[in-house]
Design an enzyme around this catalytic site. Structure first.
Site, PDB file in Angstrom:
ATOM      1  N   MET A  65      11.033   4.170   7.194  1.00 26.67           N
ATOM      2  CA  MET A  65      11.675   2.988   7.771  1.00 26.67           C
ATOM      3  C   MET A  65      10.800   1.742   7.683  1.00 26.67           C
ATOM      4  O   MET A  65      11.149   0.704   8.238  1.00 26.67           O
ATOM      5  CB  MET A  65      12.043   3.245   9.235  1.00 26.67           C
ATOM      6  CG  MET A  65      10.864   3.451  10.166  1.00 26.67           C
ATOM      7  SD  MET A  65      11.409   3.658  11.873  1.00 26.67           S
ATOM      8  CE  MET A  65       9.813   3.708  12.718  1.00 26.67           C
ATOM      9  N   VAL A  78       4.112  -0.778   4.150  1.00 30.23           N
ATOM     10  CA  VAL A  78       2.765  -1.145   4.589  1.00 30.23           C
ATOM     11  C   VAL A  78       2.112  -1.984   3.503  1.00 30.23           C
ATOM     12  O   VAL A  78       2.101  -1.604   2.331  1.00 30.23           O
ATOM     13  CB  VAL A  78       1.911   0.104   4.889  1.00 30.23           C
ATOM     14  CG1 VAL A  78       0.518  -0.314   5.368  1.00 30.23           C
ATOM     15  CG2 VAL A  78       2.586   0.973   5.948  1.00 30.23           C
ATOM     16  N   LEU A 133       0.811  -1.213   0.000  1.00 30.82           N
ATOM     17  CA  LEU A 133       0.000   0.000   0.000  1.00 30.82           C
ATOM     18  C   LEU A 133       0.843   1.262   0.000  1.00 30.82           C
ATOM     19  O   LEU A 133       0.411   2.308  -0.484  1.00 30.82           O
ATOM     20  CB  LEU A 133      -0.920   0.004   1.229  1.00 30.82           C
ATOM     21  CG  LEU A 133      -1.933  -1.143   1.326  1.00 30.82           C
ATOM     22  CD1 LEU A 133      -2.675  -1.085   2.653  1.00 30.82           C
ATOM     23  CD2 LEU A 133      -2.918  -1.079   0.172  1.00 30.82           C
ATOM     24  N   GLY A 134       2.034   1.184   0.561  1.00 25.93           N
ATOM     25  CA  GLY A 134       2.884   2.374   0.633  1.00 25.93           C
ATOM     26  C   GLY A 134       4.171   2.053   1.349  1.00 25.93           C
ATOM     27  O   GLY A 134       4.372   0.954   1.885  1.00 25.93           O
ATOM     28  N   ASP A 160       4.714  14.418  14.508  1.00 24.72           N
ATOM     29  CA  ASP A 160       4.775  14.365  13.043  1.00 24.72           C
ATOM     30  C   ASP A 160       3.370  14.512  12.467  1.00 24.72           C
ATOM     31  O   ASP A 160       2.947  13.746  11.606  1.00 24.72           O
ATOM     32  CB  ASP A 160       5.412  13.051  12.576  1.00 24.72           C
ATOM     33  CG  ASP A 160       5.861  13.110  11.111  1.00 24.72           C
ATOM     34  OD1 ASP A 160       6.013  14.242  10.588  1.00 24.72           O
ATOM     35  OD2 ASP A 160       6.061  12.050  10.502  1.00 24.72           O
TER      36      ASP A 160
END
Length: 662
Positions: free
Chosen positions: A24, A27, A19-20, A136
Site C-alpha cells: 500500500m 518508499v 527504494l521499494g 508481519d
C-alpha cells in the site's frame, strides 16, 4: 496526488530515487533539507489515500513505530499529509534486508543465526512491552544497518491491545509463509504469534528455506494450521539443542510454544552455551545424536551356543564269558553323562539378561561405570564426529534399550572430535559453486565481498584456510568474493561552485565532465545538477557529469501590441519572459494589448519581467444633469448651439463644451 523524484514533501523533504514498493505504499530515498541528512520517506500509494481504512492503518504504523525507541527498531522521525496523500519519514538504512542475506549466505552457522534471531526478538520484546504485536514478522521486514545490527521495520499491520477491534474477526493479515496457525484461522494474535514467526525466520537462517511453501497462499496457510514442520536437521546439520528451540517455537498451540520474546531469547542463549561452551550450562546430549549408533554398521559377536556333551562311542563287545554287570554299570554312567549334558544344554540359554543403559552424551568414564554397573563389559572405541564434543559418548552397539546377556560386551563409541580433511581449492569459482564444493567436503561456509580490479565480479578472490590445507571437518571456511572494481559513493555537489565540485569529485577518484546551462535561478558558476546523482555508488574512475549555470544570452522582446492579452502572455512566456499586466482605457477593443514595457525589439535576458498594458475599452463620459424648473416657470430658450453651447462652442458659463472642462 502521485509523487515523483524531485518533489518536496511537507516543504522540507526532497524525494530521490524509489527504494521499494509494498502493498500500500512506496518508499523513496529522501533528503531532509532542514537537518541535511538522508532519510527514507514512505508515501501511501494514490489508490489508498482516499480509503479511510488504509489511511488509518498507515497512521497507526507511524504512531506505533514512533513510540518505539529501541536500537533494533527503525526510527520514525516525522509524519504528515501533503496534497491529499500521507507520508512517514524514517531512518534510512543503506544495507540489505535479512531476506537478501538468507538468499546469498544461508544456511548460516548456528551461532550467527542465534545472534540474528536474538536481535529480532529484542525488537519484538520492546514492542510487546508496549502491548504491540507486529503480526508481519519476516526477513523482508528486517533491515541490516552498516554496523551489522538488525532493525525491524513495517509496523503497518501491527495490532495494539487498545485497537484490537480494528481488524475484523476472522480476517487474515500477514504473509502466508510466516503466519502463525491462529493468524491463518483468523483468530486472536498475541506475542506468541510473533514468536512463531521468529521461529520460522530462525528455521530459514539455519536451512535456507521456510518450513511451509509451495502453492497459493491459502494452501500454505492451511499447512501452517495442520502440517507438522520438518525438523531443520533434515535439511542441514543443526545442533540438537538449537533444533529443540526451533521446534518449540513452531508448536501449533500458542500455549505449547514460547509465550514471550524474552522467554525464547533465553532459550536461545542456553542453546548457544551448550553449542560453543560460552556459558556454564551442563551440556546434556539427546539420545538421538547426529552420529548415533543407528547410523553405524553393527558388528555382532559370533553366535556360539553352549557346549554339548556328546555320548562316548559304544564300548567294544565284552569278552565272552565275562560277567554282565560291568557292562550294565557302563551303560548307566553313559546315561548319566547324557542327562548331565542335556541339563547343561537346556539351561545354557536361560542365562540372566540385562538392558543396555543409555549412555550417549556422557563422558567415557561415566559410560564405562554405567555399563559395568549393569553387569556388562565396555569396549571403548574412538570415532570422528563433527557434532558431538570430543570425549563425549556418541552411542553404543548394541544400542541403548536392547536386551543382552549379562556379561556381554558393549562397544562404546566416543567422539574424538571432527576428523581433518583437505580443504578444496575454490579460487575463481562462482560463490554458489564454491559454497557447494566446500559443503560437500563437510565444511561450513562464510562469505564476504571485497572489491577487486583483477578478479571478475562474483568470483572467489581468496579462501581461509587455503586450498589443500588440512582442517577439521565441520569447521568454517571463509571465502572472499569479488564485488568488481572498488566502488565509491558519489558526493552531492549541487549548489556548490564549479571549482569546489570538481575538487570534491576528484578526491573520490572520479572523473568530471562539465556541461553548461543558462539559468536565471542560479548564479553563474554554480552546479545546478549532476549525473549520477548523490548517494549512487560507482566504480572508481567513473565519470560524473555536472551541469553548471551560466548567464543567459540576451534575446529581443517580441512585439505583442494588438494581440489579445491571452495570446500576448503565451507568446512572451514561450520566449522565456515573466509577464505581468495592467489595464488602461482605450478606443481599442477591451482585452487587446495597447502597450508593452520593455518595448518590442529590446534586447533583454530571458526571465526578464515584461509589463503589458491591456485595453479596458473607451472611457465612460458622465451623464449631464438637467435642472428642474420651478412650478409655473417658463422654460428658458435653448442656447444657440446644437449641443447647448453658444455660437462659439462655449457653454453658458463660457468654460467650453460639457465633458471638456478642466
Amino acid at each position: 496526488m502521485s509523487f515523483a523524484p524531485g518533489d518536496v514533501v511537507g516543504g522540507r523533504y526532497e524525494l530521490g530515487r524509489q527504494l521499494g514498493a509494498g502493498g500500500m505504499a512506496r518508499v523513496y530515498l529522501g533528503h531532509d533539507r532542514l537537518l541535511d541528512r538522508q532519510v527514507a520517506i514512505k508515501v501511501l500509494s494514490e489508490p489508498y489515500a482516499s480509503d479511510p481504512q488504509f489511511v488509518e492503518r498507515f497512521r497507526r504504523e507511524a504512531s506505533a513505530a514512533a513510540g518505539l525507541n529501541h536500537p533494533n527498531i527503525v526510527a520514525v522521525y516525522d509524519r504528515g499529509e501533503a496534497d491529499g496523500s500521507y507520508y512517514i519519514v524514517m531512518e534510512y538504512l543503506s544495507g540489505p534486508d535479512l531476506k537478501q542475506v538468507i538468499r546469498s549466505r544461508a544456511p548460516l552457522p548456528a551461532v550467527e543465526a542465534i545472534d540474528m534471531t536474538q536481535q529480532l526478538l529484542a525488537a519484538l520484546g520492546a514492542a510487546h512491552r508496549r502491548d504491540l504485536v507486529h503480526r508481519d514478522v519476516k526477513p523482508q521486514n528486517v533491515l541490516v544497518a552498516e554496523d551489522g545490527r538488525l532493525k525491524v521495520t513495517d509496523f503497518g499491520i501491527a495490532r495494539a491491545g487498545a485497537e484490537a477491534e480494528f481488524t475484523e474477526p476472522g480476517s487474515v493479515i500477514g504473509t502466508a509463509q510466516y503466519l502463525s496457525p491462529e493468524q491463518a484461522r483468523g483468530g486472536e494474535v498475541t506475542a506468541a504469534s510473533d514468536c512463531y514467526a521468529a521461529g520460522i525466520v530462525l528455521y530459514e537462517l539455519l536451512t535456507g528455506r521456510v518450513p511451509f511453501d509451495g502453492g497459493p497462499p491459502v494452501a500454505i496457510a492451511m499447512k501452517q494450521v495442520s502440517d507438522p514442520p520438518t525438523p531443520p536437521s533434515a535439511h542441514h546439520d543443526v545442533p540438537p539443542q538449537l533444533e529443540a528451540v526451533v521446534m518449540k517455537a513452531l508448536a501449533k498451540r500458542p500455549s505449547e510454544r514460547y509465550r514471550t520474546a524474552e522467554e525464547m531469547s533465553r532459550a536461545l542463549a542456553e542453546a548457544r552455551s551448550a553449542i560453543d561452551g560460552s556459558g556454564s550450562t551442563t551440556r546434556v546430549m539427546p539420545a538421538a545424536a547426529a552420529a548415533g549408533s543407528a547410523e553405524y554398521t553393527r558388528v555382532m559377536e559370533p553366535a556360539t551356543g553352549p557346549t554339548r556333551v556328546a555320548p562316548p562311542p559304544p564300548p567294544a563287545e565284552p569278552p565272552r564269558r565275562r560277567r554282565r554287570w560291568p557292562m550294565i554299570l557302563g551303560i548307566l554312567v553313559i546315561l548319566a553323562a547324557i542327562a548331565t549334558g542335556a541339563i547343561l544344554f537346556m539351561t545354557g540359554d536361560q542365562a540372566d539378561t540385562v538392558t543396555v543403559p543409555r549412555v550417549a552424551g556422557q563422558t567415557e568414564a561415566e559410560a564405562v561405570r554405567a555399563l559395568e554397573g549393569a553387569g556388562l563389559v565396555a569396549d571403548v572405541r574412538t570415532v570422528e564426529s563433527g557434532t558431538v564434543p570430543e570425549g563425549t559418548v556418541v552411542g553404543t552397539d548394541p544400542p541403548a534399550g536392547e536386551e543382552v546377556d549379562e556379561g556381554s560386551t558393549v562397544v562404546v563409541r566416543v567422539s574424538g572430535g571432527p576428523g581433518e580433511v583437505a580443504v578444496p581449492d575454490v579460487l575463481e569459482m562462482t560463490e554458489a559453486d564454491a559454497t557447494r564444493a566446500l559443503r560437500q567436503a563437510g565444511f561450513e561456509v562464510r562469505s564476504r565481498t571485497e572489491a577487486s580490479d583483477d578478479v571478475e565480479e562474483g568470483l572467489v578472490i581468496s579462501q581461509d584456510p587455503a586450498a589443500e590445507a588440512q582442517a577439521a571437518e565441520g569447521s568454517t571456511v571463509t571465502i572472499v568474493v569479488s564485488s568488481g572494481p572498488e566502488e565509491v559513493a558519489v558526493p552531492d555537489v549541487r549548489r556548490r561552485a564549479q571549482q569546489d565540485a570538481e575538487a570534491l569529485l576528484r578526491d573520490r577518484d572520479l572523473e568530471v565532465r562539465v556541461e553548461q546551462r543558462p539559468s536565471t535561478d542560479f548564479a553563474p558558476g554554480i552546479v545546478i545538477d549532476q549525473d549520477p546523482g548523490p548517494t549512487a555508488r560507482v566504480p572508481k574512475g567513473s565519470t560524473v557529469t555536472i551541469v553548471v549555470a551560466v548567464a543567459p544570452a540576451n534575446v529581443p522582446v517580441p512585439d505583442v501590441t494588438g494581440n489579445t492579452a491571452t495570446d500576448a502572455r503565451a507568446k512572451l512566456q514561450d520566449a522565456g519572459f515573466v509577464v505581468t499586466s495592467e489595464e488602461a482605457p482605450s478606443d481599442a477593443p477591451a482585452g487587446d494589448v495597447i502597450g508593452q514595457n520593455p518595448s518590442a525589439g529590446t534586447q533583454v535576458a530571458p526571465g526578464t519581467r515584461i509589463v503589458i498594458t491591456v485595453s479596458s475599452g473607451p472611457a465612460q463620459a458622465p451623464e449631464p444633469s438637467t435642472p428642474t424648473a420651478p412650478a409655473g416657470a417658463v422654460p428658458a430658450p435653448p442656447p444657440s448651439g446644437a449641443d447647448g453651447s453658444g455660437a462659439d462652442g462655449r457653454g453658458p458659463d463660457g468654460l467650453g463644451p460639457p465633458g471638456q472642462r478642466r
